[in-house]
Design an enzyme around this catalytic site. Structure first.
Site, mmCIF file in Angstrom:
data_model
loop_
_atom_site.group_PDB
_atom_site.id
_atom_site.type_symbol
_atom_site.label_atom_id
_atom_site.label_comp_id
_atom_site.label_asym_id
_atom_site.label_seq_id
_atom_site.Cartn_x
_atom_site.Cartn_y
_atom_site.Cartn_z
ATOM 1 C CG HIS A 1 33.283 37.049 44.893
ATOM 2 N ND1 HIS A 1 33.937 36.328 43.927
ATOM 3 C CD2 HIS A 1 32.474 37.908 44.232
ATOM 4 C CE1 HIS A 1 33.551 36.740 42.732
ATOM 5 N NE2 HIS A 1 32.676 37.700 42.889
ATOM 6 C CE1 TYR B 1 40.801 30.938 43.946
ATOM 7 C CE2 TYR B 1 42.977 30.431 43.077
ATOM 8 C CZ TYR B 1 42.095 31.323 43.640
ATOM 9 O OH TYR B 1 42.500 32.606 43.896
#
Ligand SMILES: Cc1cc2nc3c(=O)[nH]c(=O)nc-3n(C[C@H](O)[C@H](O)[C@H](O)COP(=O)(O)OP(=O)(O)OC[C@H]3O[C@@H](n4cnc5c(N)ncnc54)[C@H](O)[C@@H]3O)c2cc1C
Length: 403
Positions: free
Chosen positions: A75, A204
């Protein structure tokens, strides 16, 4: 009674113990690993998933990165979501090409157990009544029962890699360790679901109802977390209620949301910050969760275990090859420096992204301002990015015998 002799006795076959065993093997140093759980239990335990760039590089340099290269998901960014909008932080662009890799801890452990098995060096699973003794002598000992027989392993050094609930740290006499601790008034309800990840990168989320994290384990499995009270019984959360809450917290104004699927595993984990120092007593060296715990928000625990054992391997290599003890003497100080930086980062991520039951409006608006600043300032994003992909290891791979 079966009596054995080795150079390094390792208690615990989690990431710390297995990595250390392999690093020592690569340097021709003998070890015995003693684990109280079964092989299947250790492999099936679902925990970490985010590997720092340095941990990935370490596994590759050790020759145990084949699975990681095949199935790991690299990522180069992550999302921070609040106020119904996702904001991307480009980790690679901000750190000169570094990234994180999503690869389950259970896969890391499986790869390391396979590598250990290939070495034919001893690894005892299902050891019972494990204890350590003579820690301040030149021949400390690990005692345990295995298959109904008492075993005694005489070592030069013992590595306490037996996690937060292990026996090594409590074997250090009272008054030696200083403990620094913080508990958080919440835990994480985590699920694994059979659902294709609807985002290629972690999300998040800060939401009025509490924190939520979108992550994944593979192209078919999603891993999601919800902030809940610390002692929340999982029975309070039927699968439908979990999905309802996930969707309320994570759905963004542009319509992004996690894909719903069958939940195949769920549980609640309390959150804690903990450091016990020094990470050494006599010939016992603590590494990984046995010496420190971070809340999982910053994804640092396994990565810290890896950096600890790299430092320990360097010191043991110098000890056996040149009789040098300075690096053993410095072990705790070198590790603790990096541990506190990871503690600070994990605390900051946790306190910025979670709702606190007793918080007032001031704190809520401060958190929103923090997130607004984070996602609009290149300097703030760079700071997060360099810590998230991992601060440099304290010692070089070469010094621990890796090319
Ligand atoms: C929900 C969750 C998510 C997480 N996410 C991340 C993440 O994304 N990234 C990250 O870096 N970290 C993460 N972590 C933290 C990470 O899982 C731990 O930091 C890591 O497992 C530490 O490795 P360790 O080898 O030190 O300890 P452990 O993994 O706890 O291993 C210790 C081993 O010792 C054994 N043992 C215990 N007692 C004894 C005994 N008496 N005798 C013999 N053996 C014993 C245990 O069975 C175990 O196998 C997460 C943790 C949780 C709970």
């Amino acid at each position: 009674m079966r009596s054995l002799k080795t150079q390094v006795g390792i208690v615990g076959a989690g990431p710390a113990g297995l990595l250390l065993g392999q690093l020592l093997h690569l340097n021709g140093i003998d070890s015995v690993i003693v684990e109280n759980r079964s092989r299947d239990y250790v492999i099936d335990r679902v925990r970490a998933g985010v590997l720092e760039q340095g941990t990935v590089d370490l596994l590759n340099a050790m020759g145990v990165g084949a699975g990681l290269q095949r199935a790991g998901l690299r990522h180069e960014g992550l999302y921070v979501s609040f106020g119904g909008c996702r904001h991307r932080i480009d980790l690679a662009e901000l750190t000169g090409g570094k990234a994180i890799t999503v690869y389950g801890q259970n896969e890391v452990v499986r790869d390391l157990i396979d590598a250990r098995t290939m070495t034919t060096r001893p690894l005892y699973f299902e050891a019972e009544r494990v204890s350590v003794g003579a820690l301040h002598s030149s021949s400390p000992v690990i005692r345990f029962q295995h298959g109904g027989t008492d075993h005694e392993v005489h070592c030069d050094v013992i590595a306490g890699c037996d996690g937060f609930h292990g026996i090594c740290r409590p074997s250090i006499p009272a008054g030696i360790l200083t403990v620094y601790e913080r508990s958080y008034p919440f835990g994480w309800l985590g699920i694994l679901a059979e659902a294709a990840p609807s985002s290629d990168e972690l999300v998040y989320t800060y939401h009025e109802r509490g924190f939520a994290l979108f992550s994944m384990r593979s192209p078919r499995i999603t891993r999601l977390y919800l902030q809940v009270p610390p002692d929340e019984p999982i029975e309070n959360w039927p699968d439908d209620a979990i999905w309802d809450e996930m969707l309320v917290r994570m759905t963004t104004r542009d319509g992004w949301r996690p894909t719903v699927g069958r939940i195949i595993q769920k549980g609640v984990t309390p959150m804690r910050s903990f450091v016990a120092a020094p990470m050494r007593y006599g010939r016992l060296f603590l590494a990984g969760d046995s010496a420190h715990i971070v809340p999982p928000t910053g994804a640092k625990g396994l990565n810290l275990a890896a950096s600890d054992v790299l430092v320990l391997a360097r010191a043991l290599k110098a000890f056996y090859e040149r009789g040098r003890t300075e690096w053993l003497d410095e072990y705790s100080d070198v590790c603790v420096r990096r541990v506190w930086k990871a503690q600070r980062f994990s605390w900051w991520m946790t306190s910025t992204l979670h709702r606190f039951a007793d918080e007032n409006g001031f704190n809520h608006h401060r958190q929103l301002a923090d997130l607004d600043y984070l996602t609009s300032s290149r300097a703030a994003m760079t700071s997060l990015a360099e810590q998230y992909v991992g601060l440099p290891m304290e010692v070089s791979f070469e010094s621990a015998g890796l090319c």
